[in-house]
Design a protein around this motif. Sequence first.
Motif, PDB file in Angstrom:
ATOM      1  N   ASP A 267       0.837  -1.204   0.000  1.00  0.00           N
ATOM      2  CA  ASP A 267       0.000   0.000   0.000  1.00  0.00           C
ATOM      3  C   ASP A 267       0.871   1.253   0.000  1.00  0.00           C
ATOM      4  O   ASP A 267       0.637   2.175  -0.774  1.00  0.00           O
ATOM      5  CB  ASP A 267      -0.930  -0.019   1.212  1.00  0.00           C
ATOM      6  CG  ASP A 267      -1.927   1.126   1.186  1.00  0.00           C
ATOM      7  OD1 ASP A 267      -2.569   1.341   0.135  1.00  0.00           O
ATOM      8  OD2 ASP A 267      -2.070   1.812   2.226  1.00  0.00           O
ATOM      9  N   VAL A 268       1.876   1.289   0.848  1.00  0.00           N
ATOM     10  CA  VAL A 268       2.773   2.439   0.911  1.00  0.00           C
ATOM     11  C   VAL A 268       3.543   2.580  -0.399  1.00  0.00           C
ATOM     12  O   VAL A 268       3.730   3.694  -0.909  1.00  0.00           O
ATOM     13  CB  VAL A 268       3.726   2.346   2.120  1.00  0.00           C
ATOM     14  CG1 VAL A 268       4.833   3.391   2.041  1.00  0.00           C
ATOM     15  CG2 VAL A 268       2.947   2.503   3.414  1.00  0.00           C
TER      16      VAL A 268
ATOM     17  N   ASP B 159       1.311   4.131  -2.776  1.00  0.00           N
ATOM     18  CA  ASP B 159       1.114   5.526  -2.391  1.00  0.00           C
ATOM     19  C   ASP B 159       2.315   6.397  -2.736  1.00  0.00           C
ATOM     20  O   ASP B 159       2.175   7.588  -2.994  1.00  0.00           O
ATOM     21  CB  ASP B 159       0.820   5.638  -0.895  1.00  0.00           C
ATOM     22  CG  ASP B 159      -0.537   5.084  -0.512  1.00  0.00           C
ATOM     23  OD1 ASP B 159      -1.385   4.897  -1.415  1.00  0.00           O
ATOM     24  OD2 ASP B 159      -0.752   4.832   0.686  1.00  0.00           O
TER      25      ASP B 159
ATOM     26  N   TYR C  65       2.106   6.950  -6.795  1.00  0.00           N
ATOM     27  CA  TYR C  65       1.025   7.802  -7.305  1.00  0.00           C
ATOM     28  C   TYR C  65       1.465   9.263  -7.462  1.00  0.00           C
ATOM     29  O   TYR C  65       1.324   9.841  -8.548  1.00  0.00           O
ATOM     30  CB  TYR C  65      -0.210   7.661  -6.412  1.00  0.00           C
ATOM     31  CG  TYR C  65      -1.420   8.403  -6.910  1.00  0.00           C
ATOM     32  CD1 TYR C  65      -2.107   7.984  -8.047  1.00  0.00           C
ATOM     33  CD2 TYR C  65      -1.888   9.530  -6.252  1.00  0.00           C
ATOM     34  CE1 TYR C  65      -3.228   8.663  -8.502  1.00  0.00           C
ATOM     35  CE2 TYR C  65      -3.006  10.213  -6.698  1.00  0.00           C
ATOM     36  CZ  TYR C  65      -3.671   9.775  -7.831  1.00  0.00           C
ATOM     37  OH  TYR C  65      -4.778  10.456  -8.274  1.00  0.00           O
TER      38      TYR C  65
ATOM     39  N   CYS D 192      -3.066  15.145  -4.967  1.00  0.00           N
ATOM     40  CA  CYS D 192      -3.122  13.908  -4.183  1.00  0.00           C
ATOM     41  C   CYS D 192      -3.970  14.070  -2.927  1.00  0.00           C
ATOM     42  O   CYS D 192      -4.762  13.179  -2.589  1.00  0.00           O
ATOM     43  CB  CYS D 192      -1.704  13.453  -3.818  1.00  0.00           C
ATOM     44  SG  CYS D 192      -0.736  12.889  -5.244  1.00  0.00           S
TER      45      CYS D 192
ATOM     46  N   GLU E 112      -7.467  12.148  -2.069  1.00  0.00           N
ATOM     47  CA  GLU E 112      -7.628  11.428  -0.796  1.00  0.00           C
ATOM     48  C   GLU E 112      -8.845  11.951  -0.037  1.00  0.00           C
ATOM     49  O   GLU E 112      -9.635  11.169   0.501  1.00  0.00           O
ATOM     50  CB  GLU E 112      -6.359  11.570   0.052  1.00  0.00           C
ATOM     51  CG  GLU E 112      -6.302  10.639   1.233  1.00  0.00           C
ATOM     52  CD  GLU E 112      -6.170   9.175   0.845  1.00  0.00           C
ATOM     53  OE1 GLU E 112      -6.592   8.330   1.652  1.00  0.00           O
ATOM     54  OE2 GLU E 112      -5.647   8.843  -0.240  1.00  0.00           O
TER      55      GLU E 112
ATOM     56  N   GLY F  70      -8.576   5.601  -5.750  1.00  0.00           N
ATOM     57  CA  GLY F  70      -8.544   4.829  -4.525  1.00  0.00           C
ATOM     58  C   GLY F  70      -9.950   4.481  -4.072  1.00  0.00           C
ATOM     59  O   GLY F  70     -10.902   4.549  -4.853  1.00  0.00           O
TER      60      GLY F  70
ATOM     61  N   ASP G 175      -7.368   7.362   4.092  1.00  0.00           N
ATOM     62  CA  ASP G 175      -6.379   6.931   5.079  1.00  0.00           C
ATOM     63  C   ASP G 175      -5.418   8.101   5.288  1.00  0.00           C
ATOM     64  O   ASP G 175      -4.694   8.483   4.357  1.00  0.00           O
ATOM     65  CB  ASP G 175      -5.629   5.700   4.568  1.00  0.00           C
ATOM     66  CG  ASP G 175      -4.638   5.144   5.587  1.00  0.00           C
ATOM     67  OD1 ASP G 175      -4.367   5.806   6.609  1.00  0.00           O
ATOM     68  OD2 ASP G 175      -4.127   4.035   5.346  1.00  0.00           O
TER      69      ASP G 175
ATOM     70  N   ASP H 250      -1.844   8.057   4.018  1.00  0.00           N
ATOM     71  CA  ASP H 250      -1.590   8.293   2.604  1.00  0.00           C
ATOM     72  C   ASP H 250      -1.138   9.730   2.356  1.00  0.00           C
ATOM     73  O   ASP H 250      -0.258   9.969   1.528  1.00  0.00           O
ATOM     74  CB  ASP H 250      -2.833   8.000   1.766  1.00  0.00           C
ATOM     75  CG  ASP H 250      -3.200   6.522   1.760  1.00  0.00           C
ATOM     76  OD1 ASP H 250      -2.411   5.700   2.275  1.00  0.00           O
ATOM     77  OD2 ASP H 250      -4.284   6.200   1.255  1.00  0.00           O
TER      78      ASP H 250
ATOM     79  N   TYR I 175       2.176  10.817   0.471  1.00  0.00           N
ATOM     80  CA  TYR I 175       2.118  11.697  -0.699  1.00  0.00           C
ATOM     81  C   TYR I 175       3.043  12.898  -0.523  1.00  0.00           C
ATOM     82  O   TYR I 175       3.733  13.307  -1.459  1.00  0.00           O
ATOM     83  CB  TYR I 175       0.696  12.199  -0.947  1.00  0.00           C
ATOM     84  CG  TYR I 175      -0.305  11.136  -1.321  1.00  0.00           C
ATOM     85  CD1 TYR I 175       0.061   9.961  -1.958  1.00  0.00           C
ATOM     86  CD2 TYR I 175      -1.658  11.324  -1.046  1.00  0.00           C
ATOM     87  CE1 TYR I 175      -0.879   9.001  -2.299  1.00  0.00           C
ATOM     88  CE2 TYR I 175      -2.602  10.382  -1.395  1.00  0.00           C
ATOM     89  CZ  TYR I 175      -2.209   9.217  -2.016  1.00  0.00           C
ATOM     90  OH  TYR I 175      -3.149   8.283  -2.352  1.00  0.00           O
TER      91      TYR I 175
END
Length: 131
Positions: free
Chosen positions: A36-37, A40, A43, A71, A75, A98, A102, A105, A109
Amino acid sequence: MTPATRRRAAALVAAVVSVGMGLGIHLLAPDTAASDVAGDLLYPLLVYALVVLVGPRLPAVAVSAVTLGWCVAVEAFQVTGLPAEWAAAFPPVVLVFGTVFDPRDIAVYAVAAIGAGLVDAFTRPRREDWG
């Protein structure tokens, strides 16, 4: 080749690499906090590259600001629940918008957008070289 053309070419390569790595992580890596990271981080690098493609003469600080703004907006948009609904109807939407907000995130970013800006700023030719 002008500095703007070189910067655009580098941004295009970065965009292609970011998309390739992001899709690889999304499709092949197990769904963990680390994957996930990693997604992230990629992106904002893609967004940064796309902003440079559109505005190759923009200073790195401006590109970083636009990248981080985009970003964070995406989010925050996840709070509405619309991206999750859209992804349920058309799964590829998750790659752009997404699904679930979260706050971690946003921190990731910021690190990526600032890091990309620093790399860009320190590898660009001096302003007087732009002709």
